[in-house]
Design an enzyme around this catalytic site. Structure first.
Site, mmCIF file in Angstrom:
data_model
loop_
_atom_site.group_PDB
_atom_site.id
_atom_site.type_symbol
_atom_site.label_atom_id
_atom_site.label_comp_id
_atom_site.label_asym_id
_atom_site.label_seq_id
_atom_site.Cartn_x
_atom_site.Cartn_y
_atom_site.Cartn_z
ATOM 1 N N HIS A 170 0.833 -1.208 0.000
ATOM 2 C CA HIS A 170 0.000 0.000 0.000
ATOM 3 C C HIS A 170 0.867 1.257 0.000
ATOM 4 C CE1 HIS A 170 -3.565 2.433 1.432
ATOM 5 N NE2 HIS A 170 -2.578 3.176 1.923
ATOM 6 N N GLU A 171 1.819 1.306 0.918
ATOM 7 C CA GLU A 171 2.642 2.510 1.043
ATOM 8 C C GLU A 171 3.544 2.715 -0.170
ATOM 9 O OE1 GLU A 171 1.904 4.623 3.132
ATOM 10 O OE2 GLU A 171 0.710 3.428 4.518
ATOM 11 N N HIS A 174 1.975 4.638 -2.859
ATOM 12 C CA HIS A 174 2.112 6.097 -2.770
ATOM 13 C C HIS A 174 3.465 6.547 -3.319
ATOM 14 C CE1 HIS A 174 -1.598 6.374 -0.617
ATOM 15 N NE2 HIS A 174 -1.151 5.826 0.499
#
Length: 278
Positions: A170-171, A174
């Site tokens: 998920h990170e 980004h």
């Protein structure tokens, strides 16, 4: 170097359980404008087709006096080559303090290198955060770039139900230029929050793994299985009785398990425009 061996050792560092997913990644104020311009430039240059990317990756394991494979990007044509693993005993860094000092001491590689710092405790109940890419990063932007991840969120960690490694996925999304699939203005169904055409407009972040969740009726059901939502990483299924061993076995089904073609295309273009060769 095997990611799986590294991640299993990281999992032993944290005993922090997570009540809900909390992501600390915040787009910088010019990112929407810069990313729109980057997409337009990549499209004009014919860089919209999928090309294999290999990201040099450095792991930094932080501990406080006690004692990976990022494989969800394979279908996106994005691979991560683990270059080195450092291990540091520093109580302040292990609790999320002195981020700049930590990175000044440990960071390796250029702006195209992914540095991931695993710590057993993060302030504010965070599971992790990464920095979004910038078109013209300053020296300080390059220094702090990368991801800080709660150790307990890696496979085998204690941050259930967020302990299958999907926090890192998920990170890093980004880091590669992806927004959350839900609108940051909770309840807003009037605009597309993530600038990706094939993720339905989603008004609220997801908790658990609620099949059929539809926060913006008429726009398509919510992307609860997307890596960029807040869903649980897996669902506990009903126990299955093993008559041979006379015991019940617990079975799990993944909830968070996909990127869309539009997200993959965006990551490819963001990489080429913001990070490649820098």
């Amino acid at each position: 170097m095997r990611f799986s061996i590294v991640l299993s050792s990281i999992a032993a560092l944290s005993s922090v359980a997570a009540a809900e997913r909390v992501c600390g990644a915040i787009p910088h104020r010019t990112f929407a404008k810069e990313s729109k311009a980057a997409i337009e430039a990549a499209t004009a240059a014919g860089l919209t087709t999928k090309a294999n990317i290999t990201v040099e990756t450095y792991f930094h394991v932080i501990t406080a006096g006690s004692k990976g494979e990022i494989n969800n990007y394979g279908p996106a044509g994005i691979g991560f080559k683990l270059m080195d693993v450092s291990r540091t005993d520093n109580a302040k860094w292990a609790s999320g303090g002195d981020e700049t000092g930590m990175k000044k001491s440990l960071r390796k590689g250029g702006y195209s290198a992914l540095n991931v710092y695993f710590a057993p405790n993060l302030e504010g109940g965070l599971l992790g955060f990464c920095y979004f890419p910038k078109a013209n990063p300053s020296a300080n932007d390059k220094l702090v770039d990368g991801c800080v991840i709660l150790s307990g969120s890696v496979p085998g960690g204690e941050a259930a139900p967020y302990n299958e490694g999907k926090t890192t996925t998920h990170e890093v999304g980004h880091y590669m230029g992806l927004y959350h699939v839900f609108n940051e203005e909770q309840g807003n169904c009037q605009k597309d929050g993530d600038m990706v055409a094939d993720t339905p407009v989603q008004g609220t972040k997801t908790s658990g793994c609620p099949q059929g969740k539809d926060s913006c009726p008429g726009q398509g059901v919510d992307s609860i299985h997307n890596y960029m939502d807040y869903s649980d990483e897996y669902v506990l299924l009903s126990p299955v009785y093993d008559s041979w061993h006379q015991t019940n076995h617990r079975h799990f089904s993944p909830c968070m398990n996909q990127f869309t073609p539009g997200q993959i295309s965006r990551m490819q273009m963001m990489w080429q425009q913001f990070r490649a060769g820098k």
